[in-house]
Design an enzyme around this catalytic site. Structure first.
Site, PDB file in Angstrom:
ATOM      1  N   TRP A 130     -10.920  -5.347  40.814  1.00 22.96           N
ATOM      2  CA  TRP A 130     -10.156  -5.257  42.174  1.00 22.96           C
ATOM      3  C   TRP A 130      -9.836  -6.657  42.466  1.00 22.96           C
ATOM      4  O   TRP A 130     -10.926  -7.446  42.727  1.00 22.96           O
ATOM      5  CB  TRP A 130     -10.940  -4.443  43.318  1.00 22.96           C
ATOM      6  CG  TRP A 130     -10.551  -4.345  44.411  1.00 22.96           C
ATOM      7  CD1 TRP A 130      -9.358  -3.850  44.973  1.00 22.96           C
ATOM      8  CD2 TRP A 130     -11.170  -4.465  46.082  1.00 22.96           C
ATOM      9  NE1 TRP A 130      -9.097  -3.698  46.147  1.00 22.96           N
ATOM     10  CE2 TRP A 130     -10.154  -4.161  46.782  1.00 22.96           C
ATOM     11  CE3 TRP A 130     -12.346  -5.001  46.144  1.00 22.96           C
ATOM     12  CZ2 TRP A 130     -10.511  -4.335  48.048  1.00 22.96           C
ATOM     13  CZ3 TRP A 130     -12.910  -4.944  47.484  1.00 22.96           C
ATOM     14  CH2 TRP A 130     -11.871  -4.570  48.531  1.00 22.96           C
ATOM     15  N   ASP A 210     -20.756  -1.483  43.022  1.00 24.63           N
ATOM     16  CA  ASP A 210     -19.630  -1.095  44.106  1.00 24.63           C
ATOM     17  C   ASP A 210     -19.417   0.444  43.856  1.00 24.63           C
ATOM     18  O   ASP A 210     -18.980   0.866  42.870  1.00 24.63           O
ATOM     19  CB  ASP A 210     -18.562  -1.987  43.818  1.00 24.63           C
ATOM     20  CG  ASP A 210     -17.406  -2.133  45.063  1.00 24.63           C
ATOM     21  OD1 ASP A 210     -17.987  -1.252  46.123  1.00 24.63           O
ATOM     22  OD2 ASP A 210     -16.402  -2.602  44.912  1.00 24.63           O
ATOM     23  N   LYS A 245     -12.650   6.544  51.245  1.00 22.50           N
ATOM     24  CA  LYS A 245     -11.552   7.740  50.273  1.00 22.50           C
ATOM     25  C   LYS A 245     -12.089   8.887  50.453  1.00 22.50           C
ATOM     26  O   LYS A 245     -11.730   9.893  50.466  1.00 22.50           O
ATOM     27  CB  LYS A 245     -11.752   7.328  48.780  1.00 22.50           C
ATOM     28  CG  LYS A 245     -11.649   5.661  48.738  1.00 22.50           C
ATOM     29  CD  LYS A 245     -10.363   4.792  48.894  1.00 22.50           C
ATOM     30  CE  LYS A 245     -10.603   3.519  48.745  1.00 22.50           C
ATOM     31  NZ  LYS A 245      -9.379   2.650  48.824  1.00 22.50           N
TER      32      LYS A 245
HETATM   33  C1  LMR Z   1      -7.134  -0.514  46.805  1.00 20.76           C
HETATM   34  O1  LMR Z   1      -7.720  -1.285  45.756  1.00 20.76           O
HETATM   35  O2  LMR Z   1      -5.786  -0.255  46.853  1.00 20.76           O
HETATM   36  C2  LMR Z   1      -7.883  -0.086  47.938  1.00 20.76           C
HETATM   37  O3  LMR Z   1      -9.150  -0.269  47.606  1.00 20.76           O
HETATM   38  C3  LMR Z   1      -7.540  -0.772  49.153  1.00 20.76           C
HETATM   39  C4  LMR Z   1      -7.678  -2.163  49.307  1.00 20.76           C
HETATM   40  O4  LMR Z   1      -8.339  -2.665  50.263  1.00 20.76           O
HETATM   41  O5  LMR Z   1      -7.343  -3.055  48.373  1.00 20.76           O
END
Ligand code: LMR
Length: 396
Positions: A130, A210, A245
């Site tokens: 992420w 996480d 979520k």
């Molecule tokens: C995502 O990865 O799209 C979600 O977790 C929202 C975010 O905050 O990035």
């Protein structure tokens, strides 16, 4: 004073929300930010959340601050949900849980705690991960390093991951995704979790797991396999969680940071330091989302109904995965995209290039993250074929 401040491009994920809203194409499809959508493209408030809110409206007697660690009804219930009712570590009072402003707030709190108390250790993130993971840890002053996660053919590269983790310096921190890996959707099998645990033990690494998507992969307990395995086998680790979520509470910013310590005494010591880090960061967490979750998880009836709603969301995404693969059949691409049905959670790492993603957006008004990550929940019965056709056009 501000004349030297440069404009920067918007966040790669959140920036898509606005771009999508401004697109006037009636066929536009939003596969960007990770929010659940129903078949009409809506992100509804869960019925159980509405019920809990009605109860809270009647009962809430104050808006005074909640403490640094948040609402204990929430933290206790969420800890049980994550580590399991009969966790030995929980019974031995080795887990400290702090309510946080979302999963992002939990990660930042973890980062500040680590920077203050375990300074000099790098954090190892999967490549890819992420995009906010490196941003959060770098902002806290922690060195970020990477271990491989997918290969050039867009498949989980477990051997490369394991080999890289075996070389991580002793005492460094390793961030793992509990389930529904963001952005790839490729999760570890139970055996693979066991192998990672052995490396973590042998190398003396500190895991941070996480856990932002509990219940979106295979089920609440199934998704917690890796977390529970680690909690019962290790002296120390961190877990960050989110109710964005699974309770659909995105904007209510509802998460937690759990820290596992070797014994109750050390847990209490750590807990005081986490409270300081929270105080210096945002003081005390927002109350509403956690109060809603506490209301649901402390009522057997609401819990059962919520599990049903969660199962529906999970089921819809998993059905969409197989329908999406089938939609590639007329284009002769079913085999190429068969992996989409194996991935779990909201996201699919499609293997599309930046240029192909750009063409999808420019020519078809289909929005996904530049890395090729698509939010499968953004598809619908109506848009599946359109999206498959558009992808077939840009890959040929
Ligand atoms: C995502 O990865 O799209 C979600 O977790 C929202 C975010 O905050 O990035």
């Amino acid at each position: 004073m501000f004349e030297r401040i440069e404009r920067v491009p918007g966040d790669a994920i959140l920036g898509l929300i606005e771009a999508y809203q401004q697109d006037s194409n009636p066929n536009k499809v939003d596969l960007g930010v990770g929010v659940y959508r129903d078949d009409k493209g809506r992100t509804p408030v869960l019925a159980t959340v509405k019920k809990a809110e009605e109860q809270l409206y009647q009962q809430e007697a104050t808006k005074s601050y909640i403490g640094s660690h948040g609402d204990t009804r929430y933290t206790q219930a969420v800890t049980r949900m994550v580590v399991g009712e009969d966790s030995a570590a929980l019974n031995d009072q080795r887990i400290s849980t702090t309510q946080t402003p979302g999963g992002t707030g939990a990660l930042r709190l973890a980062a500040d705690f680590l920077k203050s108390h375990l300074s000099g250790r790098a954090i190892w993130l999967s490549d890819p991960t992420w995009p906010n993971h490196p941003a959060i840890f770098e902002a806290a002053g922690i060195e970020v390093k990477r271990y491989p996660y997918v290969n050039a053919d867009n498949r989980l590269d477990f051997d490369a991951m394991l080999a890289a983790l075996r070389e991580v310096p002793e005492g460094d921190i390793v961030l793992l995704h509990a389930c529904c890996h963001n952005p790839t959707g490729f999760d570890l099998s139970e055996d693979q979790w066991r192998e990672i645990l052995e490396v973590v033990k042998t190398r003396g690494l500190l895991p941070l797991i996480d856990f932002a998507y509990q219940g979106f992969g295979d089920g609440l307990d199934q998704d917690a396999f890796g977390v529970r395995l680690f909690v019962e086998a290790l002296d120390e680790m961190l877990i960050t969680t989110s109710c964005s979520k699974n309770f659909g509470l995105y904007r209510e910013r509802t998460g937690s940071l759990m820290v596992l310590a070797a014994n109750e005494e050390q847990m209490q010591n750590v807990r005081t330091q986490v409270a300081i880090a929270a105080r210096e960061n945002y003081s005390t967490p927002p109350s509403h989302g956690a109060a809603v979750v506490a209301e649901i998880l402390n009522s057997q009836t609401l819990t059962e109904q919520w599990k049903q709603e969660l199962a529906e969301m999970r089921g819809r995404i998993n059905d969409l995965r197989s329908d999406f693969v089938a939609a590639f059949r007329p284009h002769g691409l079913e085999e190429r995209f068969a992996f989409i049905a194996e991935q779990r959670g909201m996201f699919s790492y499609t293997g599309l290039t930046q240029a192909q993603v750009k063409r999808l957006r420019d020519e078809f008004s289909i929005y996904m993250v530049g890395s090729g990550r698509a939010n499968i929940a953004g598809l619908s019965g109506d848009s599946l074929e359109y999206v498959a056709r558009a992808i077939a056009t840009v890959v040929k």
